[in-house]
Scaffold this active site. Structure first.
Site, short mmCIF file in Angstrom:
data_model
loop_
_atom_site.label_atom_id
_atom_site.label_comp_id
_atom_site.label_asym_id
_atom_site.label_seq_id
_atom_site.Cartn_x
_atom_site.Cartn_y
_atom_site.Cartn_z
N HIS A 135 0.88 -1.24 0.06
CA HIS A 135 -0.19 -0.43 -0.12
C HIS A 135 0.80 1.24 -0.25
O HIS A 135 0.16 3.01 -0.36
CB HIS A 135 -0.98 0.09 1.12
CG HIS A 135 -1.45 -0.82 0.80
ND1 HIS A 135 -3.29 -1.33 0.14
CD2 HIS A 135 -2.55 -1.88 1.84
CE1 HIS A 135 -3.74 -2.24 0.15
NE2 HIS A 135 -3.33 -2.06 1.75
N ASP A 171 -3.41 -10.35 -2.01
CA ASP A 171 -4.41 -10.38 -0.42
C ASP A 171 -5.40 -9.64 -1.19
O ASP A 171 -6.05 -9.88 -1.57
CB ASP A 171 -3.08 -9.13 -0.81
CG ASP A 171 -3.85 -8.47 0.94
OD1 ASP A 171 -4.25 -7.51 1.22
OD2 ASP A 171 -2.53 -8.42 1.59
N HIS A 173 -6.57 -6.50 0.41
CA HIS A 173 -7.19 -5.27 -0.33
C HIS A 173 -6.08 -5.06 -1.15
O HIS A 173 -5.41 -5.80 -1.81
CB HIS A 173 -6.30 -4.37 0.88
CG HIS A 173 -7.10 -5.29 2.33
ND1 HIS A 173 -6.77 -5.40 3.16
CD2 HIS A 173 -7.54 -4.34 3.19
CE1 HIS A 173 -7.24 -5.87 4.09
NE2 HIS A 173 -7.72 -4.81 4.40
N ASP A 260 -4.96 -12.60 4.25
CA ASP A 260 -6.25 -11.88 5.21
C ASP A 260 -7.92 -11.83 4.03
O ASP A 260 -8.65 -11.63 4.05
CB ASP A 260 -6.50 -10.63 5.17
CG ASP A 260 -5.68 -9.80 4.17
OD1 ASP A 260 -5.22 -10.21 2.83
OD2 ASP A 260 -5.22 -9.07 4.28
#
Length: 394
Positions: A135, A171, A173, A260
């Site tokens: 990120h 991921d 995200h 996740d």
């Protein structure tokens, strides 16, 4: 298949620690490495483990602004001040901690060391389990990430002479920082499968984000609805990732394996099992051999169920990369369970499986335009496939 694996690891990587109560607890990586060690992975033929050096400022500047690097260094040494907020530092997601620059540079250095080992031919595969901080942006921290180690490694590989690099991010995200770093660069194909931005941070990663000027079709986003389970996730992966990698033919495959997506993860809403995650690791491994002559750089990423999920899925990942996959029905070693219970005060998992079949039906066998996962697949294929000479509906 015969594999060689270079693992970049140093216990000092646990110093990347935002403090008590923060979701990104370094014990998750410690428990992973201990579980892999308990299975004897690091003693297998063809597996090497070495201590990486921290990334230099020049290496960090391949992706990050010098003023931001200076702010990170200052944040870890001085009393935090309001100016740091402009760099995304001192927030709830990215609180300041002592030695922040040094710890973050070591994570980036680990991923660079793994990348160098692969590019130099010292090993077919390179692993940086503490990495995957996808990120971080050019001039600000974001989403628990200070320096964007996958982007730094990719930029280093480009400087070293790589002409085509594929990045696959699984991921939960969106891999927004890596996408942003190469949005205008057709040498880098970024593919991210993630929960829909309508329900999850960072709110980006729509199929319409396809790449900048001169790079249309080189940013790929599969935005899956909350509640997607094993079959739907694997269906989406196989409908999008293999065709694009086969068309692009990267010289090296870089992947981020945030776990996740698991149904136990406290921060997200997909519902995968460890078994589906293991199947994804194996599929990416096979693709590395098929499309990139086996050259594969793999990192960790997100994952916030620190005991039940992260150690098992990333140990499966390391075992897969080493060429010694672990039977999902295998018990976790008793010594590791005792160690993990002592570190966490919780009962450790007893098996390397969730007992899920991780089965899926292929998109090519037929699709339902009213089904949400198929809608997500179709949106991505319609936006991207024609740019690569592929048919979106077949």
């Amino acid at each position: 298949m015969p594999c060689t694996l270079h693992v970049a690891w140093d216990e000092r990587l646990a110093a990347y620690d935002f403090g008590f109560g923060h979701p990104l607890a370094p014990v998750r990586v410690e428990l992973t490495m201990e579980l892999a060690r308990a299975f004897g992975l690091f003693d297998q033929a063809g597996v090497t483990v070495s201590r990486p050096a921290p990334a230099s400022d020049a290496e960090l500047e391949l992706v990050h602004d010098p003023h931001y690097i200076a702010a990170v260094r200052r944040a870890g040494r001085d009393v935090p001040d309001a100016s740091l907020l402009g760099f995304g530092l001192g927030t709830e997601d990215d609180p300041v901690f002592a030695g922040m620059h040094e710890a973050s540079a070591l994570v980036a250095g680990a991923t660079l060391a793994a990348a160098r080992a692969v590019w130099a031919g010292q090993a077919a595969h390179g692993a940086s389990i503490a990495g995957g901080l996808h990120h971080a942006m050019r001039a600000n921290a974001s989403g628990f990430c200070v320096y964007n180690d996958p982007a730094i490694a990719i930029a280093w590989l480009l400087d070293a002479g790589a002409e085509r690099i594929a990045y696959v991010d699984i991921d939960v995200h969106h891999g927004d920082g890596v996408q942003a770093a190469f949005y205008d660069d057709p040498r880098v194909l970024t593919i991210s499968l993630h929960e829909s931005p309508a329900t999850l941070f960072p709110g980006t990663g729509r199929p319409s984000e396809t790449g900048g000027s001169g790079a249309a079709g080189y940013a790929v986003n599969v935005a899956l609805p909350a509640g997607t389970r094993d079959g739907g996730w694997l269906r989406a992966f196989h409908a999008v990732v293999p065709p694009l990698l086969r068309a692009f033919r990267p010289e090296i495959l870089v992947s981020q394996h945030g776990c996740d997506t698991h149904w136990l993860d406290p921060l997200a809403n997909l519902e995968l099992s460890v078994d589906a995650q293991r199947a994804a690791h194996a599929a990416i491994h096979l693709l590395a051999h098929e499309v990139a002559s086996g050259r594969w750089l793999l990192t960790g990423g997100g994952g916030y169920e620190l005991l039940q999920v992260v150690p098992r899925t990333w140990t499966h990942l390391l075992a897969e990369a080493a060429g010694y996959p672990i039977d999902p029905a295998a018990p976790t070693p008793a010594g590791w369970r005792e160690y993990a219970a002592g570190r966490t005060g919780r009962r450790a998992p007893e098996l390397m499986t969730d007992g899920a079949g991780a089965q899926y039906s292929s998109f090519e066998s037929g699709y339902d335009p009213a089904e949400p996962v198929d809608q997500a697949i179709m949106a991505t294929r319609a936006a991207i496939f024609p740019e690569h000479g592929l048919m979106p509906h077949h």
